[in-house]
Design an enzyme around this catalytic site. Structure first.
Site, PDB file in Angstrom:
ATOM      1  N   GLY A  91      -8.771   5.373   6.901  1.00  0.00           N
ATOM      2  CA  GLY A  91      -9.436   5.523   7.970  1.00  0.00           C
ATOM      3  C   GLY A  91      -8.876   4.484   9.193  1.00  0.00           C
ATOM      4  CB  ALA A  92      -8.305   1.040   9.252  1.00  0.00           C
ATOM      5  CB  SER A  93      -3.329   1.376   7.970  1.00  0.00           C
ATOM      6  OG  SER A  93      -3.410   1.799   6.455  1.00  0.00           O
ATOM      7  CD  GLU A 124      -3.014   0.954   2.429  1.00  0.00           C
ATOM      8  OE1 GLU A 124      -2.605   0.154   3.407  1.00  0.00           O
ATOM      9  OE2 GLU A 124      -3.838   1.852   2.434  1.00  0.00           O
TER      10      GLU A 124
END
Ligand SMILES: Nc1ccn([C@@H]2O[C@H](COP(=O)(O)OP(=O)(O)OP(=O)(O)O)[C@@H](O)[C@H]2O)c(=O)n1
Ligand SMILES: [Ca+2]
Length: 491
Positions: free
Chosen positions: A197-199, A168
């Protein structure tokens, strides 16, 4: 007696006509042979299954130029309505259904004769990483459902999978530098900062980094004949939604029942469910044993106190390397410029701070003002902003500020090297383009051979050479030229 023009002999006229025809033919062939063909495009589709939502990107590039840089462009983006696919764990079929509207959109945007050959990828990020940690069977069911749905599309579905944090980060870096034309030209590269949002991911080239100190943060590329030693790290749970959960979890430790939160504006108040807060692996295990079902979350709006809360979700002390960002993760010395996108952009845009070179002090002042604004006033100032986002900007801004300065160690000097961006030349900054370029082998390891001359130069040279040859040819026929008729002599 009328003087006879020596050129008006049948032979010279024939030679001239043939010569002109030959030149016209030569130039026409040269032009037709080498002119860029009528643009015929190829397409690729990537679905970005993020933790907060899914987005579909369609890319196009000229069919005969697969191997050139800066050629692939985003032509269309479709935001899937509803939440991210990881939120459909209890009803996976709906995850598949949710993609249908955007897939129909894609059928309109990609010409039908190209449908069958157009690759379609789905990449999932931190939301699915977390679901996979929490309940891997549920994560498999979600992938099963989205794959079944995508197989029904007319495109060439190439699979749905979770990207590693490293992928990513690295593909985000490739995207930014590809769109900026930095790769093919071998220019100094830009680092990439992605806040989801999460990483969250940080990726950059640092001359001091060759991978030896921390191999898990090292990605080596050879692109267009240049070698790159990339540093990249993805912090799971440090996307802004999970970071907020961790901050709330930290505050519930002091006593269940209610949280008076400096990261939310004064006047904000909501009743929240403990089990919902603690359902994420980012905070699980920290639930107070005596926790009631719900708690009241109210705001008191203070940037400096909020910063203290935010700092509590980082570990700045542990480090077994020569230097770290946080949580014991190695980070080499920051270098060069950075493009910060996704939530970095959304939040800085709201703060009106996306212009280049905003001094760090101005960001701090803007945040202090934002957090101190009563919630009612904020709503009146921004009637167009969704409440879901408006609620959280004081927290999000403070989080970004803390992550960049205390986490990644940007200083008031280096902060101005960060550009907050959404798009580059019409394509969204994010990992999807880099992912597709990689899977379609669109970036060669070695520099492609370039033609000796540009097209216009080539045509001009051919034309001049043809003319010169023609003149030489005519001159070589000199012996056949009719003799000049002598002036009639008057005796
Ligand atoms: N106009 C917008 C749109 C989104 N967001 C928020 O920005 C965050 C990140 O969004 P995004 O980059 O789309 O995250 P995902 O890709 O969904 O998450 P991840 O990359 O971690 O999987 C989310 O908290 C989202 O609610 C925002 O503040 N303002
Ligand atoms: Ca993302």
């Amino acid at each position: 007696m009328k003087e006879r023009n020596p050129w008006h002999t049948p032979l010279t006229i024939i030679i001239a006509v043939i010569g002109v025809i030959a030149i016209v033919a030569l130039v026409t062939i040269a032009v037709l042979q080498n002119k860029p063909l009528i643009p015929k495009y190829k397409y690729g589709i990537v679905l970005d299954a993020g933790s907060s939502h899914t987005a579909m990107y369609i890319y196009e590039w000229p069919a005969e130029k697969d191997n050139n840089t800066g050629r692939v462009e985003q032509t269309h983006c479709c935001k899937v309505s509803g939440s991210g696919i990881s939120d459909y764990a209890s009803d996976p079929k709906l995850a598949g259904e949710s993609l249908k509207a955007c897939m129909r959109d894609a059928e309109r945007f990609v010409p039908s004769e190209r449908h069958e050959e157009t690759p379609l990828y789905l990449g999932a990020t931190a939301g699915m990483r977390l679901l996979n940690i929490k309940d891997s069977a549920a994560s498999d069911r979600v992938f099963q459902a989205v794959s079944e749905s995508l197989q029904k599309s007319p495109f060439s579905f190439q699979g749905a999978r979770i990207l590693s944090g490293q992928e990513e980060g690295a593909f985000g870096w490739v995207t930014v530098n590809y769109l900026d034309d930095r790769l093919e030209q071998g220019l100094e590269t830009t680092g990439a900062l992605d806040l989801g949002g999460a990483s969250t991911q940080i990726s950059f080239i640092s001359d001091s980094f060759d991978g030896s100190e921390s191999p898990s943060n090292y990605v080596a590329f050879r692109l267009y004949g240049n070698d790159y030693n990339l540093y990249t790290h993805s912090f799971l749970c440090y996307g802004k939604d999970q970071a907020l959960r961790m901050a709330l979890a930290h505050q519930t430790q002091s006593g269940p029942g209610s949280i008076v939160d400096p990261c939310f504006n004064n006047g904000y108040s909501a009743v929240k469910n403990y089990s919902v807060l603690y359902e994420s692996p980012c905070v699980s295990g920290r639930k107070p044993s005596s926790a009631p079902q719900t708690f009241t979350h109210t705001g008191k709006g203070n940037f400096y106190e909020c910063q203290e809360v935010v700092k509590s979700i980082f570990n700045f002390t542990e480090c077994k390397y020569s230097q770290c960002s946080f949580n014991g993760i190695f980070q080499p010395t920051l270098q060069g410029t950075y493009g910060a996108f996704s939530a970095y952009y959304f939040v800085m845009k709201f703060l009106n701070l996306t212009d280049t070179s905003v001094p760090l002090q101005s960001v701090k002042e803007a945040l202090a003002r934002l957090c101190a604004t009563p919630f009612d006033t904020l709503k009146k100032q921004h009637p167009e902003v969704k409440l879901k986002f408006l609620n959280e900007y004081c927290f999000s801004g403070t989080y970004i500020f803390t992550l960049l300065t205390e986490g990644y160690n940007f200083t008031s000097r280096t902060f101005s090297d960060i550009k907050f961006i959404k798009k580059i030349k019409g394509s969204d900054a994010g990992w999807t383009l880099g992912y597709m370029l990689n899977l379609t082998n669109m970036i060669p390891a070695e520099a492609p051979d370039t033609p000796l001359l540009p097209h216009a130069g080539y045509v001009s040279v051919i034309t001049v050479i043809a003319l010169v040859l023609f003149v030489l040819f005519i001159l070589s026929l000199r012996p056949l030229w009719p003799r000049c008729s002598q002036k009639p002599q008057i005796v």
